[in-house]
Structure formats: C-alpha cells, structure tokens
Scaffold this active site. Sequence first.
Site, short mmCIF file in Angstrom:
data_model
loop_
_atom_site.label_atom_id
_atom_site.label_comp_id
_atom_site.label_asym_id
_atom_site.label_seq_id
_atom_site.Cartn_x
_atom_site.Cartn_y
_atom_site.Cartn_z
N ASP A 117 0.88 -1.18 0.00
CA ASP A 117 0.00 0.00 0.00
C ASP A 117 0.91 1.22 0.00
O ASP A 117 1.56 1.53 1.01
CB ASP A 117 -0.88 -0.06 1.26
CG ASP A 117 -1.72 1.20 1.45
OD1 ASP A 117 -1.53 2.18 0.70
OD2 ASP A 117 -2.57 1.19 2.36
N LYS A 151 -2.57 12.09 -2.01
CA LYS A 151 -1.52 12.44 -1.06
C LYS A 151 -0.34 13.01 -1.86
O LYS A 151 -0.50 14.04 -2.51
CB LYS A 151 -1.17 11.24 -0.19
CG LYS A 151 -2.36 10.78 0.68
CD LYS A 151 -2.01 9.69 1.65
CE LYS A 151 -3.14 9.37 2.60
NZ LYS A 151 -3.98 8.27 2.16
#
Length: 410
Positions: free
Chosen positions: A194, A223
């Site tokens: 991840d 992000k």
Amino acid sequence: MNEIDREVQNIIDREWERQQSVLRMIPSENIVSDNVLKALGSCFVNKYAEGYPEKRYYQGQVNNDALERLTCERACRLFGAEHANVQSYSGSPANMAAYMALCQPGDRIVGLGLNSGGHLTHGWKVNFSGNLYESHQVEVNRDTERLDYDEVEAFCKEVKPKVLFIGTTSYSRAFDFARLREIADHCGAYLVTDIAHVAGLVVAGAYPNPVPYADIVTMTTHKTLRGPRGGMILCRQEHAKALDRAVFPGIQGGPHMNQIAALAIALGEAAKPSFKEYGHQIVKNAARLADELVQRGLRIVSGGTDCHLMVVDLRAKNVDGKTAAIALEKAGIVCNFNAIPYDPNPPRHPSGIRLGTPSITTRGLKENDMPRIADWIVGVLEAPDDQAVLDNTAAQVREFLKGFPYHHNG
Ligand code: DSN
C-alpha cells in the site's frame, strides 16, 4: 437562476482562507492544481458508468470509456504496471479489493501494526481487515523502530499467511520491496503493498517502486500523488480479472467518473519533469526539518526519514501529542497527534506528532525555510499554554506564507 448559496459558499470561503494562512503539515494532505479541481467539477459528475469500458450496464458510455482507458494507460505507463483499476473510491476500498482478489474470509494475513506505521486496513482488529481475516500484525524492531526483515521472515514463516500486506501511514523509512517479495515467496504468500502515502514520490523516483515485486499495489491518489481524493490499484495481469471483479461488483457500484477525469489530469501532471523536482524537494524538505528538530532537542522515530513524513517523539519536551497538536494549530501549524512505536501513553494522548512536507513543498517552500519552521514548532512545544506565544507564531506564519502562492497550475 445562478444564485450562490451564501450559507455554503461562506464556509467554503473560510476554508480557502484557512488553508492559505496556515502551514499544512499533515503528511496525507496536499494542494491539487486548478485543472484537477476543474475536472472534479466537470460534467462527468452527472454520469453513471457501472462496469468497465465496453462492458457497461447503462448506455451513453462513449466518453466514459475513452476517459477510463486513458487514465488506466497513464497509470500503467507512470508506474510500469501491467494492469490498473482506477475506480476505487478511496484507499480503504482499494485495500478491501486487494484482499478480496487474493484470499477468502478467514484466511490468515500479516500486516504492519498501527503503532509501527501501518494503516487500519492492514489488519487492525476493529477494521474489516482484522474482522474478516485471521489477522496477525508484525511490528517494527523495538530498538531501531524500523522493519527488521529477518524478524518479518521468521514471523511469516510461523504464521504462514495467504497475504503479506505491507504499507505505511506513519512509517518514515523506505521499504526493501525486493526483500519483502523474497519473504512472501519463502512462505508461499501473495505480496500486497500500500503506497498511498508515497505514490507521488515513487513516480518522481524519490522512493523505491514496489510494482516489479508486488502482486498488487494499492494507493490513494490525493496524497503525494497530488490528485483528487480517490484510490487506484495496480496489479500483475494474472490478478486483473479477480481484482476488477472485487472492485465492481464486489464492493462498489458506479465509479465516480469526475474523480477519474481529475485523476487522469493529475497523472498527466505527474509525468512532467517538474513533478520529479517536486518529489525530490518534498524528501529534501522532510530530511532537513527532521535534522533541525533533532538539533533543537527532539527525537525522530527511527532516527530520521527517507520520505515525506516523520513521527516526532515529544517526551523530551514534556508535552503529549494531542496537547501539542492543539497548541500548534492555534499557532498556525496544522499536524496530527500520533503514537510512537511501543508507545507507553494511551492512543488519545500519545507521545508523538506526525509531520509531513507535501503541501508546503507544493507551495514552494525549500530546505532553507525548514529552520524557521523548526523554531516555530519548538517554541510552541515549550510553551503550549502561552497564548501570547501561540498568537505571535500564528501571525508570523500567516505573514511568511503571503510569499508563497497557494494554488498551482500543475
Ligand atoms: N488518513 C490517512 C492518513 O492521514 O495517513 C490514512 O488513510
């Protein structure tokens, strides 16, 4: 009638003003480009598209199909992946899809513990991943606060998981993905990584790319990748069918095509040379900030950072993470309280804060700006109850940030 809903618009205006006037140092946050924002508000918001290109359940898909294909192609090219699914609403559903593609409820999984820097969806007990699967959590080494790969291997050999799920929310060190692949192979497990936090750094070449090693790679897109809020999954061709089926119809209904349009724009931006500079600058800023904080008497978990974030152990300043985060916000520095590995303090009042440099890097801050930020942070940590210190810092931060434009054009 094109009247503005003032009640809502006033709140949006206040949020715009807040974001511009503070140092946004939550590592999972960023600032999207004007074009990403425009695509999010485009006419794709009006359209349903259950299914995949050329296999949809509603008519009127000619542009949806073109858009989704383009987005998948861009994703595969950027990361060197064999297959991409760009429909996940966000990171948690993306992780859920990875489990569903590779294992069955009740199967054993190994993930990184929350206080060691993992995410809830990596097998935390109260999350679906800890409920549906037999979850075993591996932790960082107590002394180094880093993954000890021999320990991980011994742990996995004992547990014999179906899936080794490694990713990060607050782990500041680069993973050795080749070694993780080896460990997975030695114990007969699939490897899922991840990279929600570091996806943009991977594209920029500022962090290792797990794609050559992992069966499935999941991420969020908002992000360091600097796209819209959403999720994306890459995988080896052999898992493509199972993965797509897990996302739709396994977990979700219609994809948010406006989010996919915005992702396509963000991936286009990430392919530009300027994105490489941005990615490397994020890491340089974080490394310098960590050094400056250490020079001022603070301890960084694991001794430093290889990426965009760090967890700061505050115990030397006799303040807990939550008190610090509240005081820092009053002083115009927004972060989050965070546990440190093996934290002796309770989760609501842990020993640390987590800081990150993506948003401030997008605004244009460089390494030389980090000593000033370290001074402000430490000043607040040493006087969290002193309103004059907090007000004075907030005023200085606001004035300083006037020199850095808030929006960017990709
Ligand atoms: N909420 C994200 C973060 O801040 O790291 C993880 O999902």
